[in-house]
Structures are given as structure tokens and as C-alpha cells.
Design a protein around this motif. Structure first.
Motif, short mmCIF file in Angstrom:
data_model
loop_
_atom_site.label_atom_id
_atom_site.label_comp_id
_atom_site.label_asym_id
_atom_site.label_seq_id
_atom_site.Cartn_x
_atom_site.Cartn_y
_atom_site.Cartn_z
N VAL A 97 0.84 -1.21 0.00
CA VAL A 97 0.00 0.00 0.00
C VAL A 97 0.87 1.25 0.00
CG1 VAL A 97 -1.56 1.35 1.44
CG2 VAL A 97 -2.03 -1.05 1.02
N ALA A 98 1.93 1.24 0.82
CA ALA A 98 2.81 2.40 0.89
C ALA A 98 3.47 2.67 -0.47
CB ALA A 98 3.88 2.19 1.96
N VAL A 99 3.96 1.60 -1.12
CA VAL A 99 4.59 1.78 -2.44
C VAL A 99 3.58 2.31 -3.45
CG1 VAL A 99 5.67 0.55 -4.35
CG2 VAL A 99 6.37 0.04 -2.01
N ILE A 100 2.37 1.71 -3.44
CA ILE A 100 1.34 2.15 -4.39
C ILE A 100 0.97 3.61 -4.14
CG2 ILE A 100 -1.06 1.81 -5.07
CD1 ILE A 100 -0.64 -1.17 -4.57
N LEU A 101 0.81 3.96 -2.85
CA LEU A 101 0.45 5.34 -2.53
C LEU A 101 1.52 6.31 -3.00
CD1 LEU A 101 -1.13 5.11 1.04
CD2 LEU A 101 -2.26 5.71 -1.10
N GLN B 72 -2.03 21.66 -4.67
CA GLN B 72 -3.44 21.77 -4.29
C GLN B 72 -4.23 20.59 -4.83
OE1 GLN B 72 -5.32 25.36 -5.56
NE2 GLN B 72 -7.26 24.90 -4.56
N MET B 73 -3.94 20.25 -6.08
CA MET B 73 -4.62 19.08 -6.66
C MET B 73 -4.25 17.81 -5.89
SD MET B 73 -4.47 17.71 -10.59
CE MET B 73 -5.38 16.25 -11.09
N LEU B 74 -2.97 17.71 -5.53
CA LEU B 74 -2.52 16.54 -4.77
C LEU B 74 -3.22 16.48 -3.42
CD1 LEU B 74 -0.57 14.13 -4.52
CD2 LEU B 74 1.14 15.71 -3.63
N ASN B 75 -3.30 17.63 -2.74
CA ASN B 75 -3.94 17.67 -1.43
C ASN B 75 -5.42 17.33 -1.52
OD1 ASN B 75 -1.51 18.39 -0.28
ND2 ASN B 75 -1.94 20.59 -0.32
N THR B 76 -6.03 17.65 -2.64
CA THR B 76 -7.44 17.35 -2.81
C THR B 76 -7.68 15.85 -3.00
OG1 THR B 76 -7.82 19.53 -3.80
CG2 THR B 76 -9.50 17.84 -4.19
N PRO C 234 -6.27 12.60 0.31
CA PRO C 234 -7.05 12.01 1.41
C PRO C 234 -7.99 10.89 0.94
CG PRO C 234 -7.03 14.39 1.60
CD PRO C 234 -6.44 14.07 0.27
N PHE C 235 -8.64 11.11 -0.21
CA PHE C 235 -9.55 10.08 -0.72
C PHE C 235 -8.77 8.83 -1.15
CE2 PHE C 235 -11.63 14.15 -1.45
CZ PHE C 235 -12.86 13.95 -0.85
N LEU C 236 -7.63 9.06 -1.78
CA LEU C 236 -6.83 7.92 -2.23
C LEU C 236 -6.30 7.12 -1.06
CD1 LEU C 236 -5.46 6.41 -4.56
CD2 LEU C 236 -3.56 8.02 -4.38
#
Length: 441
Positions: free
Chosen positions: A27-31, A186-190, A193-195
Motif C-alpha cells: 500500500v505504501a509503495v502504491i500510494l 493543491q490538486m494533490l492535497n485534494t 485524502p480520498f486515495l
């Protein structure tokens, strides 16, 4: 049995822990990979937005206000364009704009002192003029037209413009690179959390499934162990019944027959019938020998003193059978060793199978046997100096019954089912060693 269950539970807990840790690592690698991709996508999107804003500003604000006077460098025209640029073009995050001729001469710059100077057009500038498309690059602090404040990095966007007389100019919009990075962040921060929440939720769902699967495997293994214990118990009952029937039937009949034959021989001797007495005596002796053989068979089928006198006494009876074959026996038996009936029977069978291979196949002159208590387990050793055999070839052989080692493989399976292990080591001419470890509870 509690020890074996604990061992299995510990293995299952370790398997679940491995699943959880490997899942978290995956999960960490994928994230990290996905977030990097999202961050890059956000940056690319921000650059695309900057290009689009520059294109609109160039053709909607700058181009309509480019006049021949401006191109000639008329101060009034430059001042007027400067006001227009300040009102609509040079606003945060855009720090300045520059108008170039195709040869690199600066027609206008919102930064004072650059008008009339010349730069060498780079590849991005030439490509924009040649293709008529918008291009961008990170500003080079070493360029003379990039007079940047300390620590400021720019994103240069180039847009070609057609002048009223049909010529070409190139508009350069210099905006803070940090604004582009901020848009990507900003796009990353949006999205992040959902990802992260979705992936963690998936892992939390998978973990109970893994635990449930492990418990199902454990229940299946316990059913297999129960079936094996029932099979062993049924085998012991059948051995006991067979031994009892032989002892009370054939053995007693043979014993009675040998006594009758001996009495008849004595009677014939008293009558002086020497030949008949000799024949009857020979038959009586053969009957007694057959009775002894059958008694030894009964010990092999079901040792009568395993339950009554204990494991050490039962193994000692096996060793006496080996000694009668002129094999030197070195025995180390723990007389105080106490085991549950099923484990005592398993240890006895291991020693019995190993000694059977010694007497029937090894041609050994000496055998060492040890049954002793170790740390949490019973340690069994049977080593001979016989002919030995190729273990690897034996394991690969399709037909093993003729070589007689199938019994030890069955004992190995039983030992593993009981939570222990059995190791067989041998080589041609070096003898054979059987080692077994069986949990004591």
C-alpha cells in the motif's frame, strides 16, 4: 495437544502479521507512486492552465494594442502599452511580460531598461515562432532578460503574435514557478485524502478476510489431525484385537500342542520306541520355536507393556529382538519418560520402523538407540553402521515397498502431523541415522 495448537496458532499469527506487513508495504509503495503521478499530473495541469491564460492574454489584450508606433519604439506608445500591461497582463503570479522580434530584439518589456536590447532566441522561442504554438520552460536565471529577485524561479510561457502589418512577435509571460507548484500541490492535497483512505480501507477489509481464511485452514487442519488420531486409535484397537486373538487362539493352541507332543515323546521313550520319541520331540521343538516367533510377532503388532510398563520398557523389548540377531546395541532410554498414550505409541512406532530397516535391510553390526526428553520434546535417535542407501534416489523412486523404507516415510508424516519432525540421513556405505523430535504435550 495444547502445545501443538499453540505452535499452529503462533504460525498462523505470524502468517497474518506477514500478510498485514506485506500489505502495508505494498500500500505504501502504491500510494507513493500514485501520489507522485497525481502530483506530476497536477503540475502538468497547472502548466497547461498557465499556457491557456497566456494565450488568452496575448491575443485578447496584448495583440489588439500593438501599434506601428509601439513597434517603432515611440515613448508615448510604450507608456500607453505599459499601462495596459500593468492593468491586465502583469498581475500575480505573472511578474513581467516581454515582446520579442523573431531575431531576439526586445520591443517591449515590463522590466525597465531592456527595450531595444537583444537576446539570442533559444530553442523554445524558435519553436513557438516556427510552429505558432504555445511553449513553456523553466526560466534560466543566467539569461540577461531574466532579472529575477533573489530566490525566485520563473515559468516562461511563449506565445506568438501576428502584428497589424503581418509580422511576428513573441510574447513572453514570466510567472512564479511556485504558483504552478502550488496548483499541483493543491490538486494533490485534494486527491490524496480520498486515495489514502480508499487504499487503507481496502487493507482493513482484506485483513479480516485473511484472518477468516487462516481460521478456516486451522479448523481444516484440526479436522485432519482428529481424523489422523482416530485412524491411529482405530489401528491400535485393531492391533490389540489381532494380538489378543492370536495370543488366545493360535499361540495357546501351539503351546498346548507342543506340551502334548512332549508328553507323547516321553511316553514313546518309556515304551522303548526311540524313533517315534525322536520324531515327536523334533515336532515339539519346532512347535515351541513357532510359538516363540509368534510371540515376537505379537510384540511387534502390539507391545503389551507399552501401556502397562511404559515406553522405555517397550523399546527395550524391541532391542532384545535385535540383540538376538547378533547386533550390538548401544541403548540410552529415559526410564522416567512419561508421555500421553498417542505420543508414546508414535515414538514406539518410529523406533520400531527404524529397527525393522536395521534388521531387514542394513546388514548392520551395531546400532545406537536413544529415547530421551529434550527441551519441550522427546528426542529419538536410531543410528546404524550398515550398508546405507541413497536418500535422494530413494525419495525419487516410484516403487518403494521393495526397499522397505516406506514405513519411515509414513512415520515422518505422522510426526509432522503431531507437530514434530523426522529426519533421515544416509549414504551408501556410511550407515543410516533416523532422528525424530516430537512435542511432549
Amino acid at each position: 495437544m495444547r502445545c501443538r495448537t499453540w505452535l499452529h496458532d503462533r504460525g498462523e499469527r505470524w502468517a497474518v502479521a506477514q500478510f498485514a506487513l506485506s500489505g502495508l508495504a505494498a500500500v505504501a509503495v502504491i500510494l507513493v507512486l500514485v501520489l507522485l503521478a497525481v502530483g506530476q499530473r497536477g503540475h502538468d495541469q497547472a502548466v497547461t492552465t498557465a499556457k491557456e491564460v497566456t494565450r488568452i492574454a496575448a491575443h485578447g489584450i496584448a495583440a489588439p494594442n500593438i501599434t506601428p508606433a509601439l513597434l517603432r519604439g515611440d515613448p508615448a506608445a510604450l507608456a500607453r502599452f505599459d499601462r495596459i500591461a500593468g492593468d491586465g497582463l502583469v498581475r500575480e503570479p505573472v511578474l513581467r511580460i516581454v515582446l520579442y522580434r523573431p531575431d531576439g530584439e526586445i520591443v517591449y518589456s515590463s522590466t525597465p531598461g531592456l527595450i531595444g536590447t537583444r537576446v539570442t532566441p533559444d530553442a523554445d522561442m524558435r519553436r513557438a515562432l516556427r510552429t505558432g504554438t504555445t511553449t513553456s520552460r523553466v526560466g534560466d536565471p543566467a539569461r540577461p532578460d531574466n532579472q529575477l529577485p533573489e530566490g525566485t524561479r520563473l515559468l516562461d510561457v511563449y506565445e506568438p503574435i501576428t502584428t497589424p502589418d503581418g509580422g511576428q512577435l513573441l510574447l513572453q509571460s514570466c510567472r512564479r514557478l511556485a504558483s504552478v507548484t502550488a496548483d499541483g500541490r493543491q490538486m494533490l492535497n485534494t486527491v490524496a485524502p480520498f486515495l489514502i483512505g480508499g487504499v487503507v480501507l481496502l487493507q482493513l477489509i482484506n485483513l479480516p478476510l485473511a484472518v477468516a481464511l487462516m481460521r478456516r485452514v486451522r479448523r481444516s487442519r484440526r479436522r485432519e489431525e482428529a481424523s489422523l488420531q482416530q485412524a491411529i486409535a482405530a489401528s491400535d484397537r485393531e492391533r490389540r484385537r489381532l494380538a489378543t486373538d492370536l495370543h488366545n487362539g493360535v499361540v495357546q493352541d501351539l503351546a498346548g500342542m507342543s506340551m502334548s507332543l512332549a508328553a507323547a515323546a516321553n511316553t514313546a521313550t518309556a515304551r522303548g520306541d526311540v524313533e517315534t520319541a525322536r520324531q515327536l520331540g523334533a515336532v515339539a521343538a519346532e512347535s515351541r520355536r513357532t510359538t516363540r516367533v509368534l510371540r515376537h510377532v505379537l510384540v511387534d503388532i502390539y507391545p503389551p507393556n507399552l501401556q502397562r510398563a511404559g515406553l522405555a520398557s517397550a523399546v527395550a523389548d524391541l532391542l532384545e529382538t535385535v540383540r538376538r540377531l547378533d547386533v550390538v546395541v548401544d541403548a540410552r532410554l529415559d526410564p522416567d519418560l512419561e508421555l500421553p498414550p498417542d505420543l508414546a505409541a508414535l515414538v514406539f512406532r518410529v523406533v520400531q520402523e527404524a529397527l525393522r530397516n536395521v534388521t531387514e535391510h542394513a546388514g548392520a553390526g551395531r546400532v545406537a538407540v536413544a529415547v530421551q526428553a529434550g527441551e519441550g520434546a522427546v528426542e529419538v535417535l536410531v543410528a546404524d553402521d550398515g550398508a546405507g542407501f541413497d536418500v535422494a534416489a530413494e525419495e525419487q523412486a516410484a516403487i518403494v515397498a521393495a526397499d522397505g523404507h516406506i514405513g519411515l516415510r509414513l512415520m515422518r508424516d505422522l510426526a509432522e502431523q503431531a507437530g514434530g519432525r523426522l529426519e533421515l540421513s544416509s549414504a551408501p556405505g556410511t550407515g543410516t541415522t533416523v532422528r525424530a523430535w516430537v512435542p511432549r504435550t
